[in-house]
Design a protein around this motif. Structure first.
Motif, PDB file in Angstrom:
ATOM      1  N   GLN A  20       2.464 -13.230   3.629  1.00  0.00           N
ATOM      2  CA  GLN A  20       2.180 -11.924   4.219  1.00  0.00           C
ATOM      3  C   GLN A  20       2.706 -11.854   5.654  1.00  0.00           C
TER       4      GLN A  20
ATOM      5  N   LYS B 128       3.261  -0.884   3.458  1.00  0.00           N
ATOM      6  CA  LYS B 128       2.910  -2.152   4.083  1.00  0.00           C
ATOM      7  C   LYS B 128       2.588  -3.181   3.003  1.00  0.00           C
TER       8      LYS B 128
ATOM      9  N   SER C 229      -3.853  -9.993  -0.645  1.00  0.00           N
ATOM     10  CA  SER C 229      -5.079  -9.286  -1.010  1.00  0.00           C
ATOM     11  C   SER C 229      -5.962 -10.187  -1.868  1.00  0.00           C
TER      12      SER C 229
ATOM     13  N   ASP D 253       0.833  -1.206   0.000  1.00  0.00           N
ATOM     14  CA  ASP D 253       0.000   0.000   0.000  1.00  0.00           C
ATOM     15  C   ASP D 253       0.868   1.256   0.000  1.00  0.00           C
TER      16      ASP D 253
ATOM     17  N   ARG E 189       0.939  -6.130   0.876  1.00  0.00           N
ATOM     18  CA  ARG E 189      -0.438  -6.649   0.725  1.00  0.00           C
ATOM     19  C   ARG E 189      -0.368  -7.902  -0.160  1.00  0.00           C
TER      20      ARG E 189
END
Length: 424
Positions: A417, A230, A235, A226, A232
């Motif tokens: 993640q 951070k 997602s 993002d 992702r």
């Protein structure tokens, strides 16, 4: 070739021959170069590159031609094997010993080295040499501009492209390369004949997934990090992209299972893989193999937009290079490259210099370079995040397990993640 590993073991350093290979440990320090001109009275500039494959001679020609026409400077061209390149760079920049005056760096490495204070801005050097940001394609320039300062002058942009076997397409009655997911799946099915060991699209389980997976995530309208930096990695868009790749093997069955490293390349060379997604660096190898292949933009395999993952070779200058004569020489050389990088384009790359892209010489090159350049408007690079490589190290291990049929996409990306969030 470079960090890209190109085909990791297929196009190896030995292709260049011993005459081109110069170990990084033999490089002069900047102090050596600036304190003593060459025997011909020219100021020496040490230039490091990772071009240890078929593209090395193309850069060597540029350097040789520059040296012949320059009466003030001599660029000492040094190739360090791509697998060892950043180890040597880290050692040289951290110790200040045996470091180059100028070096090639991949654009997505620049944020990390800039954060460590190991690079210097190129704004002043470029201005004195008459080099402007507007002289180059915007994407890599924008990426290499940090806190208002410019840290890397681009040489090229190398996005993923689609290679396809024209003979297999003709035999299957397909008259054009696919442009979207539906056409891609339909074509891959028509091109698949397991009884002949022939496949529509052989899904690589390892490299170059570092280009393929982010491309489809981008085409799904998402990014792997993002705006705050951070990750992702898990997602919904990323899970969808990985599920699609897995489905090509286990649902649509257009690819063999458990493909080994470079297996897709081997089958393409054998005329048994009709399509593959790979980089411009493959051109020389495919040409030498005399395959009747075509090149096309990457189809929109995602669900929302066109996008393509890319890399970019850029010129950077270590922070500790201070000698004014060396810096002037670097500027003079980079100005020359910006106007004469047509030789680099001959390797299959599409250069970042607008002057060369607009030249008649470039337009007369093979289809590949123009196809590559067509994708410049929607290229994407890795997120400009410190230690992004470390953050995604587990990601590609997890992707490998999914494509080998050993793991669920959601679970694999959840684990990736979690590991990424632990990297500082």
């Amino acid at each position: 070739m470079s960090w890209l590993k190109k085909t990791k073991g297929i196009a190896v350093a030995a292709l260049l021959g011993a005459s081109l290979m110069v170990a990084g440990c033999n490089a002069k320090t900047s102090g050596d170069a600036s304190s003593s001109p060459t025997s011909g009275g020219k100021q020496e500039i040490t230039f490091w590159t990772p071009f240890s494959g078929p593209d090395g001679p193309f850069m060597k020609k540029i350097v040789d031609d520059y040296n012949k026409q320059s009466d003030k400077y001599h660029v000492k061209f040094q190739i360090i094997p791509s697998g060892e390149y950043y180890k040597q760079v880290d050692l040289a920049l951290s110790t200040g010993k045996k470091r180059p005056d100028l070096m090639i760096m991949h654009v997505d490495q620049i944020p990390t080295y800039q954060k460590k204070g190991q690079l210097q801005p190129v704004d002043d050097i470029a201005a004195k040499a008459g080099i402007k940001k507007e002289d180059f394609v915007e994407a890599p320039v924008k990426y290499a501009t940090i806190d208002g300062k410019w840290y890397g002058i681009p040489l090229d942009i190398h996005p993923l492209v689609l290679y396809y076997n024209k003979d297999l397409f003709k035999a299957a009655g397909i008259d054009h390369p696919p442009t979207n997911r539906e056409e891609f799946i339909e074509a891959a099915k028509k091109l698949t004949d397991p009884s002949k060991g022939q496949w529509g699209y052989v899904v690589p389980t390892l490299w170059p997934q570092q280009f393929i997976f982010p491309t489809i995530v981008g085409q799904n309208g998402a990014k792997l990090a993002d705006e705050q930096g951070k990750p992702r990695l898990n997602s919904p868009e990323a899970v969808e992209a990985l599920t699609f790749l897995k489905d090509l093997v286990y649902k649509y069955k257009v690819s063999p299972e458990k493909v080994a490293q470079d297996g897709e390349v081997t089958l393409f060379l054998q005329g048994k893989n009709a399509m593959q997604l790979n980089g411009p660096w493959m051109k020389d190898q495919f040409d030498k193999a005399k395959i009747n292949y075509g090149v096309a933009p990457v189809p929109q395999l995602g669900t929302k937009q066109q996008a393509v993952q890319a890399g970019s070779h850029t010129f950077v200058i270590p922070k500790d290079v201070k000698d004014s004569k060396v810096l002037e020489g670097i500027g003079d050389f980079l100005k020359y490259v910006a106007g004469h990088s047509i030789d680099w384009a001959q390797s299959g790359q599409a250069v970042a210099s607008k002057q060369v892209l607009a030249s008649d010489e470039f337009k007369k090159l093979t289809q590949q370079q123009t196809i590559v350049a067509q994708q410049f408007d929607y290229v994407q690079f890795n997120p400009p995040i410190i230690n992004w490589g470390a953050m995604t190290a587990d990601l590609y291990k997890q992707i490998n397990l999914v494509l080998l049929g050993q793991k669920d996409p959601q679970k694999a990306l959840d684990e990736a993640q979690e590991k990424a969030l632990q990297v500082k």
